[in-house]
Scaffold this motif. Structure first.
Motif, PDB file in Angstrom:
ATOM      1  N   TYR B  34       0.833  -1.196   0.000  1.00  0.00           N
ATOM      2  CA  TYR B  34       0.000   0.000   0.000  1.00  0.00           C
ATOM      3  C   TYR B  34       0.874   1.255   0.000  1.00  0.00           C
ATOM      4  O   TYR B  34       1.921   1.291   0.627  1.00  0.00           O
ATOM      5  CB  TYR B  34      -0.873   0.047   1.265  1.00  0.00           C
ATOM      6  N   TRP B  35       0.388   2.289  -0.700  1.00  0.00           N
ATOM      7  CA  TRP B  35       0.952   3.638  -0.577  1.00  0.00           C
ATOM      8  C   TRP B  35      -0.134   4.551  -0.015  1.00  0.00           C
ATOM      9  O   TRP B  35      -1.259   4.589  -0.529  1.00  0.00           O
ATOM     10  CB  TRP B  35       1.388   4.200  -1.928  1.00  0.00           C
ATOM     11  N   TYR B  36       0.230   5.289   1.044  1.00  0.00           N
ATOM     12  CA  TYR B  36      -0.656   6.274   1.639  1.00  0.00           C
ATOM     13  C   TYR B  36       0.027   7.637   1.589  1.00  0.00           C
ATOM     14  O   TYR B  36       1.244   7.745   1.592  1.00  0.00           O
ATOM     15  CB  TYR B  36      -0.909   5.963   3.126  1.00  0.00           C
ATOM     16  N   GLY B  52      -0.275  -8.125  -6.030  1.00  0.00           N
ATOM     17  CA  GLY B  52       0.698  -8.981  -6.688  1.00  0.00           C
ATOM     18  C   GLY B  52       1.517  -8.196  -7.696  1.00  0.00           C
ATOM     19  O   GLY B  52       1.214  -7.038  -8.000  1.00  0.00           O
ATOM     20  N   ILE B  53       2.547  -8.834  -8.230  1.00  0.00           N
ATOM     21  CA  ILE B  53       3.429  -8.188  -9.207  1.00  0.00           C
ATOM     22  C   ILE B  53       2.601  -7.664 -10.376  1.00  0.00           C
ATOM     23  O   ILE B  53       1.794  -8.406 -10.958  1.00  0.00           O
ATOM     24  CB  ILE B  53       4.508  -9.169  -9.708  1.00  0.00           C
ATOM     25  N   GLY B  54       2.820  -6.413 -10.702  1.00  0.00           N
ATOM     26  CA  GLY B  54       2.144  -5.809 -11.845  1.00  0.00           C
ATOM     27  C   GLY B  54       0.677  -5.481 -11.630  1.00  0.00           C
ATOM     28  O   GLY B  54       0.022  -4.957 -12.526  1.00  0.00           O
ATOM     29  N   GLN B  55       0.139  -5.777 -10.449  1.00  0.00           N
ATOM     30  CA  GLN B  55      -1.273  -5.508 -10.152  1.00  0.00           C
ATOM     31  C   GLN B  55      -1.380  -4.277  -9.257  1.00  0.00           C
ATOM     32  O   GLN B  55      -0.973  -4.331  -8.100  1.00  0.00           O
ATOM     33  CB  GLN B  55      -1.914  -6.716  -9.474  1.00  0.00           C
ATOM     34  N   ILE B  56      -1.908  -3.203  -9.805  1.00  0.00           N
ATOM     35  CA  ILE B  56      -2.007  -1.942  -9.088  1.00  0.00           C
ATOM     36  C   ILE B  56      -3.447  -1.459  -9.141  1.00  0.00           C
ATOM     37  O   ILE B  56      -4.047  -1.417 -10.218  1.00  0.00           O
ATOM     38  CB  ILE B  56      -1.103  -0.851  -9.713  1.00  0.00           C
ATOM     39  N   SER B  57      -3.965  -1.083  -7.988  1.00  0.00           N
ATOM     40  CA  SER B  57      -5.286  -0.455  -7.927  1.00  0.00           C
ATOM     41  C   SER B  57      -5.103   0.971  -7.433  1.00  0.00           C
ATOM     42  O   SER B  57      -4.423   1.200  -6.430  1.00  0.00           O
ATOM     43  CB  SER B  57      -6.210  -1.222  -6.984  1.00  0.00           C
ATOM     44  N   SER B  58      -5.716   1.897  -8.138  1.00  0.00           N
ATOM     45  CA  SER B  58      -5.619   3.304  -7.776  1.00  0.00           C
ATOM     46  C   SER B  58      -6.892   3.719  -7.062  1.00  0.00           C
ATOM     47  O   SER B  58      -7.990   3.410  -7.530  1.00  0.00           O
ATOM     48  CB  SER B  58      -5.429   4.154  -9.034  1.00  0.00           C
ATOM     49  N   GLU B  59      -6.725   4.393  -5.957  1.00  0.00           N
ATOM     50  CA  GLU B  59      -7.878   4.787  -5.155  1.00  0.00           C
ATOM     51  C   GLU B  59      -8.396   6.170  -5.486  1.00  0.00           C
ATOM     52  O   GLU B  59      -9.588   6.445  -5.332  1.00  0.00           O
ATOM     53  CB  GLU B  59      -7.511   4.722  -3.660  1.00  0.00           C
ATOM     54  N   VAL B  60      -7.524   7.066  -5.870  1.00  0.00           N
ATOM     55  CA  VAL B  60      -7.947   8.437  -6.157  1.00  0.00           C
ATOM     56  C   VAL B  60      -7.241   8.929  -7.415  1.00  0.00           C
ATOM     57  O   VAL B  60      -6.085   8.610  -7.637  1.00  0.00           O
ATOM     58  CB  VAL B  60      -7.650   9.388  -4.977  1.00  0.00           C
ATOM     59  N   PRO B  61      -7.964   9.685  -8.241  1.00  0.00           N
ATOM     60  CA  PRO B  61      -7.301  10.258  -9.426  1.00  0.00           C
ATOM     61  C   PRO B  61      -6.285  11.301  -8.985  1.00  0.00           C
ATOM     62  O   PRO B  61      -6.541  12.087  -8.090  1.00  0.00           O
ATOM     63  CB  PRO B  61      -8.456  10.909 -10.197  1.00  0.00           C
ATOM     64  N   SER B  67       4.026   1.321  -9.257  1.00  0.00           N
ATOM     65  CA  SER B  67       4.406   0.104  -9.967  1.00  0.00           C
ATOM     66  C   SER B  67       4.943  -0.910  -8.972  1.00  0.00           C
ATOM     67  O   SER B  67       5.451  -0.554  -7.900  1.00  0.00           O
ATOM     68  CB  SER B  67       5.457   0.411 -11.043  1.00  0.00           C
ATOM     69  N   ARG B  68       4.805  -2.169  -9.344  1.00  0.00           N
ATOM     70  CA  ARG B  68       5.316  -3.255  -8.500  1.00  0.00           C
ATOM     71  C   ARG B  68       6.103  -4.185  -9.411  1.00  0.00           C
ATOM     72  O   ARG B  68       5.585  -5.196  -9.884  1.00  0.00           O
ATOM     73  CB  ARG B  68       4.182  -3.990  -7.803  1.00  0.00           C
ATOM     74  N   PRO B  69       7.366  -3.873  -9.621  1.00  0.00           N
ATOM     75  CA  PRO B  69       8.164  -4.673 -10.549  1.00  0.00           C
ATOM     76  C   PRO B  69       8.611  -6.015  -9.970  1.00  0.00           C
ATOM     77  O   PRO B  69       8.882  -6.949 -10.725  1.00  0.00           O
ATOM     78  CB  PRO B  69       9.370  -3.774 -10.830  1.00  0.00           C
ATOM     79  N   GLN B  70       8.682  -6.098  -8.656  1.00  0.00           N
ATOM     80  CA  GLN B  70       9.046  -7.346  -7.988  1.00  0.00           C
ATOM     81  C   GLN B  70       8.092  -7.596  -6.831  1.00  0.00           C
ATOM     82  O   GLN B  70       7.385  -6.684  -6.385  1.00  0.00           O
ATOM     83  CB  GLN B  70      10.488  -7.271  -7.458  1.00  0.00           C
ATOM     84  N   ASP B  71       8.087  -8.815  -6.337  1.00  0.00           N
ATOM     85  CA  ASP B  71       7.113  -9.197  -5.309  1.00  0.00           C
ATOM     86  C   ASP B  71       7.153  -8.294  -4.090  1.00  0.00           C
ATOM     87  O   ASP B  71       6.118  -7.964  -3.502  1.00  0.00           O
ATOM     88  CB  ASP B  71       7.389 -10.653  -4.889  1.00  0.00           C
ATOM     89  N   ARG B  72       8.350  -7.868  -3.688  1.00  0.00           N
ATOM     90  CA  ARG B  72       8.477  -7.110  -2.449  1.00  0.00           C
ATOM     91  C   ARG B  72       8.975  -5.693  -2.682  1.00  0.00           C
ATOM     92  O   ARG B  72       9.578  -5.084  -1.794  1.00  0.00           O
ATOM     93  CB  ARG B  72       9.412  -7.863  -1.496  1.00  0.00           C
ATOM     94  N   GLN B  73       8.706  -5.161  -3.853  1.00  0.00           N
ATOM     95  CA  GLN B  73       9.128  -3.803  -4.186  1.00  0.00           C
ATOM     96  C   GLN B  73       7.939  -3.026  -4.718  1.00  0.00           C
ATOM     97  O   GLN B  73       7.223  -3.480  -5.615  1.00  0.00           O
ATOM     98  CB  GLN B  73      10.239  -3.848  -5.251  1.00  0.00           C
ATOM     99  N   PHE B  74       7.749  -1.834  -4.165  1.00  0.00           N
ATOM    100  CA  PHE B  74       6.618  -0.992  -4.552  1.00  0.00           C
ATOM    101  C   PHE B  74       7.162   0.413  -4.770  1.00  0.00           C
ATOM    102  O   PHE B  74       7.837   0.965  -3.908  1.00  0.00           O
ATOM    103  CB  PHE B  74       5.568  -1.008  -3.430  1.00  0.00           C
ATOM    104  N   ILE B  75       6.868   0.993  -5.924  1.00  0.00           N
ATOM    105  CA  ILE B  75       7.448   2.276  -6.284  1.00  0.00           C
ATOM    106  C   ILE B  75       6.336   3.277  -6.555  1.00  0.00           C
ATOM    107  O   ILE B  75       5.356   2.958  -7.248  1.00  0.00           O
ATOM    108  CB  ILE B  75       8.357   2.138  -7.529  1.00  0.00           C
TER     109      ILE B  75
END
Lengths: 110, 113
Positions: B34-36, B52-61, B67-75
């Motif tokens: 999660y990013w807050y 999961g990898i490559g699966q991103i849900s956006s909550e607000v415009p 991006s999630r290029p690896q299992d334990r990395q979130f950018i």
């Protein structure tokens, strides 16, 4: 969107006193969680209470949940100066997402 | 034991510049990430989450992307920062099975001038 709304917004007490913070929410939830945040730091999970539970204890913390009133309270007993922090409630609906309230700023004076 | 890292701790950027904030988790596999964003004196606003990898849900415009290029990395990224992007950015993870608590990183304080 904000679901949990904490009350009061700020609370100042003397060391040794009890601190009570309240949280209200609007929709059905799976669980409700309380977090603590020291100034400029990340949040630390304190306690989780599930929708079928009414009360939970952890050390000096006591949490209650009233799903009929859609409200929860966090009681910190025998407060210490080190308890000074912001406290947030967060509700989890039936999914992976937490919705946080605006928080209560607690100041414990020594 | 599990740990979560965020960097940088603080960042001052001019309006219009790009942004890249990184979050990594150690000691667990397949976490929810999660990013807050937290404005001064306010609660947390969920920006993005990933199961999961490559699966991103956006909550607000907004002006940001994740991006999630690896299992334990979130950018968290932006091509052009706005003044309104200033705030305290927190990364968190939870166990993939739902209804568990979230574990937060130390946060990044971003100031856009």
């Amino acid at each position: 969107s904000q679901q949990g709304e904490e009350d009061p917004q700020a609370l100042s007490i003397q060391e040794g006193e009890n601190a009570t913070m309240n949280c209200s929410y609007k929709t059905s939830i799976n669980n409700l969680q309380w977090y603590r945040q020291n100034s400029g730091r990340g949040l630390v999970h304190l306690i989780l209470i599930r929708s079928n539970e009414r009360e939970k204890h952890s050390g000096r913390l006591r949490v209650t949940l009233d799903t009929s009133k859609k409200s929860s309270s966090l009681l910190i007993t025998a407060s210490r100066a080190a308890d000074t922090a912001s406290y947030f409630c967060a509700t989890m609906e039936y999914g992976n997402k937490l919705v946080f309230g605006a928080g209560t700023i607690l100041r414990v004076k020594s | 034991s599990q740990t979560i890292h965020q960097w940088p701790a603080t960042l001052v950027q001019p309006v219009g510049s790009p942004l890249s904030l990184e979050c990594t988790v150690e000691g667990t596999s397949n976490p929810n990430l999660y990013w807050y964003r937290q404005a001064a004196g306010r609660g947390l606003q969920l920006l993005f989450y990933s199961v999961g990898i490559g699966q991103i849900s956006s909550e607000v415009p907004q002006n940001l992307s994740a991006s999630r290029p690896q299992d334990r990395q979130f950018i968290l990224s932006s091509k052009k920062l706005l003044l309104s992007d200033s705030g305290f950015y927190l990364c968190a993870w939870s166990v993939l099975v739902t209804n568990n608590e979230q574990f937060f990183g130390p946060g990044t304080r971003l100031t856009v001038l």
